[in-house]
Design a protein around this motif. Structure first.
Motif, PDB file in Angstrom:
ATOM      1  N   GLN A   1      -7.034   4.582 -12.972  1.00 53.36           N
ATOM      2  CA  GLN A   1      -7.872   5.762 -13.206  1.00 53.36           C
ATOM      3  C   GLN A   1      -7.052   7.052 -13.148  1.00 53.36           C
ATOM      4  OE1 GLN A   1     -11.239   5.332 -13.994  1.00 53.36           O
ATOM      5  NE2 GLN A   1     -10.476   3.229 -14.050  1.00 53.36           N
ATOM      6  N   LEU A   2      -5.844   6.968 -12.587  1.00 46.01           N
ATOM      7  CA  LEU A   2      -4.982   8.140 -12.429  1.00 46.01           C
ATOM      8  C   LEU A   2      -3.841   8.186 -13.436  1.00 46.01           C
ATOM      9  CD1 LEU A   2      -4.629   7.974  -8.543  1.00 46.01           C
ATOM     10  CD2 LEU A   2      -6.216   9.391  -9.869  1.00 46.01           C
TER      11      LEU A   2
ATOM     12  N   ALA B   1       1.098  10.437  -9.552  1.00 45.19           N
ATOM     13  CA  ALA B   1       0.216  10.515 -10.717  1.00 45.19           C
ATOM     14  C   ALA B   1      -0.447  11.885 -10.782  1.00 45.19           C
ATOM     15  CB  ALA B   1      -0.832   9.406 -10.670  1.00 45.19           C
ATOM     16  N   ASP B   2      -0.733  12.472  -9.622  1.00 47.13           N
ATOM     17  CA  ASP B   2      -1.297  13.820  -9.588  1.00 47.13           C
ATOM     18  C   ASP B   2      -0.294  14.850 -10.087  1.00 47.13           C
ATOM     19  OD1 ASP B   2      -3.724  12.963  -8.601  1.00 47.13           O
ATOM     20  OD2 ASP B   2      -3.249  13.416  -6.515  1.00 47.13           O
TER      21      ASP B   2
ATOM     22  N   SER C   1       0.815  -1.214   0.000  1.00 44.60           N
ATOM     23  CA  SER C   1       0.000   0.000   0.000  1.00 44.60           C
ATOM     24  C   SER C   1       0.850   1.266   0.000  1.00 44.60           C
ATOM     25  CB  SER C   1      -0.960   0.000   1.186  1.00 44.60           C
ATOM     26  OG  SER C   1      -0.238  -0.052   2.409  1.00 44.60           O
TER      27      SER C   1
ATOM     28  N   SER D   1      -6.809  -0.949  -6.911  1.00 48.42           N
ATOM     29  CA  SER D   1      -6.431   0.248  -6.154  1.00 48.42           C
ATOM     30  C   SER D   1      -6.882   1.538  -6.827  1.00 48.42           C
ATOM     31  CB  SER D   1      -4.919   0.282  -5.958  1.00 48.42           C
ATOM     32  OG  SER D   1      -4.281   0.502  -7.209  1.00 48.42           O
ATOM     33  N   GLY D   2      -7.236   1.468  -8.100  1.00 45.90           N
ATOM     34  CA  GLY D   2      -7.663   2.651  -8.832  1.00 45.90           C
ATOM     35  C   GLY D   2      -6.547   3.417  -9.505  1.00 45.90           C
ATOM     36  N   ILE D   3      -5.337   2.919  -9.439  1.00 44.10           N
ATOM     37  CA  ILE D   3      -4.214   3.601 -10.100  1.00 44.10           C
ATOM     38  C   ILE D   3      -4.486   3.738 -11.596  1.00 44.10           C
ATOM     39  CG2 ILE D   3      -1.761   3.375 -10.739  1.00 44.10           C
ATOM     40  CD1 ILE D   3      -2.164   4.282  -7.880  1.00 44.10           C
TER      41      ILE D   3
ATOM     42  N   SER E   1       0.027   7.044  -6.474  1.00 47.51           N
ATOM     43  CA  SER E   1      -1.139   7.936  -6.521  1.00 47.51           C
ATOM     44  C   SER E   1      -0.726   9.393  -6.413  1.00 47.51           C
ATOM     45  CB  SER E   1      -2.117   7.606  -5.390  1.00 47.51           C
ATOM     46  OG  SER E   1      -2.646   6.330  -5.534  1.00 47.51           O
TER      47      SER E   1
ATOM     48  N   ILE F   1       1.468   1.915  -3.620  1.00 47.37           N
ATOM     49  CA  ILE F   1       0.247   2.415  -4.249  1.00 47.37           C
ATOM     50  C   ILE F   1       0.057   3.890  -3.890  1.00 47.37           C
ATOM     51  CG2 ILE F   1      -2.278   2.237  -4.270  1.00 47.37           C
ATOM     52  CD1 ILE F   1      -0.879  -0.045  -5.763  1.00 47.37           C
ATOM     53  N   GLY F   2       0.291   4.230  -2.627  1.00 43.38           N
ATOM     54  CA  GLY F   2       0.169   5.621  -2.197  1.00 43.38           C
ATOM     55  C   GLY F   2       1.143   6.529  -2.933  1.00 43.38           C
TER      56      GLY F   2
END
Length: 110
Positions: free
Chosen positions: A98-99, A73-74, A63, A94-96, A70, A66-67
């Motif tokens: 989508q980013l 990615a921003d 995690s 994890s939704g990565i 994320s 993943i953090g």
């Protein structure tokens, strides 16, 4: 026993920054991975914010990884991840995906 993390910054032929990671990315080495991501993303100004992170040789991520992905990615709207096929479900759940653009790495022919 955990596989140590190695990271190296490279460039594609077109000058786009590339970060290659191998091993395992977890809480024990997340600072190294985050620092490398920050450096590569900072160098992406001339590439229009496009950055590729090659995770094809990453065997495990937790995690913390993943953090970090994320957050970065921003900062890099053109972030592209090439992932070990075993990691694809984790990156989707994890939704990565989508980013950032997430693609399975091509299998090694050897």
């Amino acid at each position: 026993m955990a596989t140590p993390l190695t990271v190296s910054a490279e460039e594609h032929d077109d000058g786009t920054p590339l970060l290659v990671a191998a091993g395992e990315i977890d809480l024990s080495n997340i600072e190294t991975f985050s620092r490398a991501l920050t450096t590569v993303i900072a160098s992406a100004g001339d590439a229009g914010g496009r950055v590729t992170v090659d995770l094809s040789a990453v065997e495990y991520l937790d995690s913390a990884a993943i953090g970090a992905l994320s957050v970065h990615a921003d900062q890099a709207p053109g972030l592209r991840l090439l992932a070990n096929p075993y990691l694809m479900p984790v990156l989707r759940i994890s939704g990565i995906d989508q980013l950032a653009t997430v693609e399975p790495a091509e299998p090694d022919p050897g």
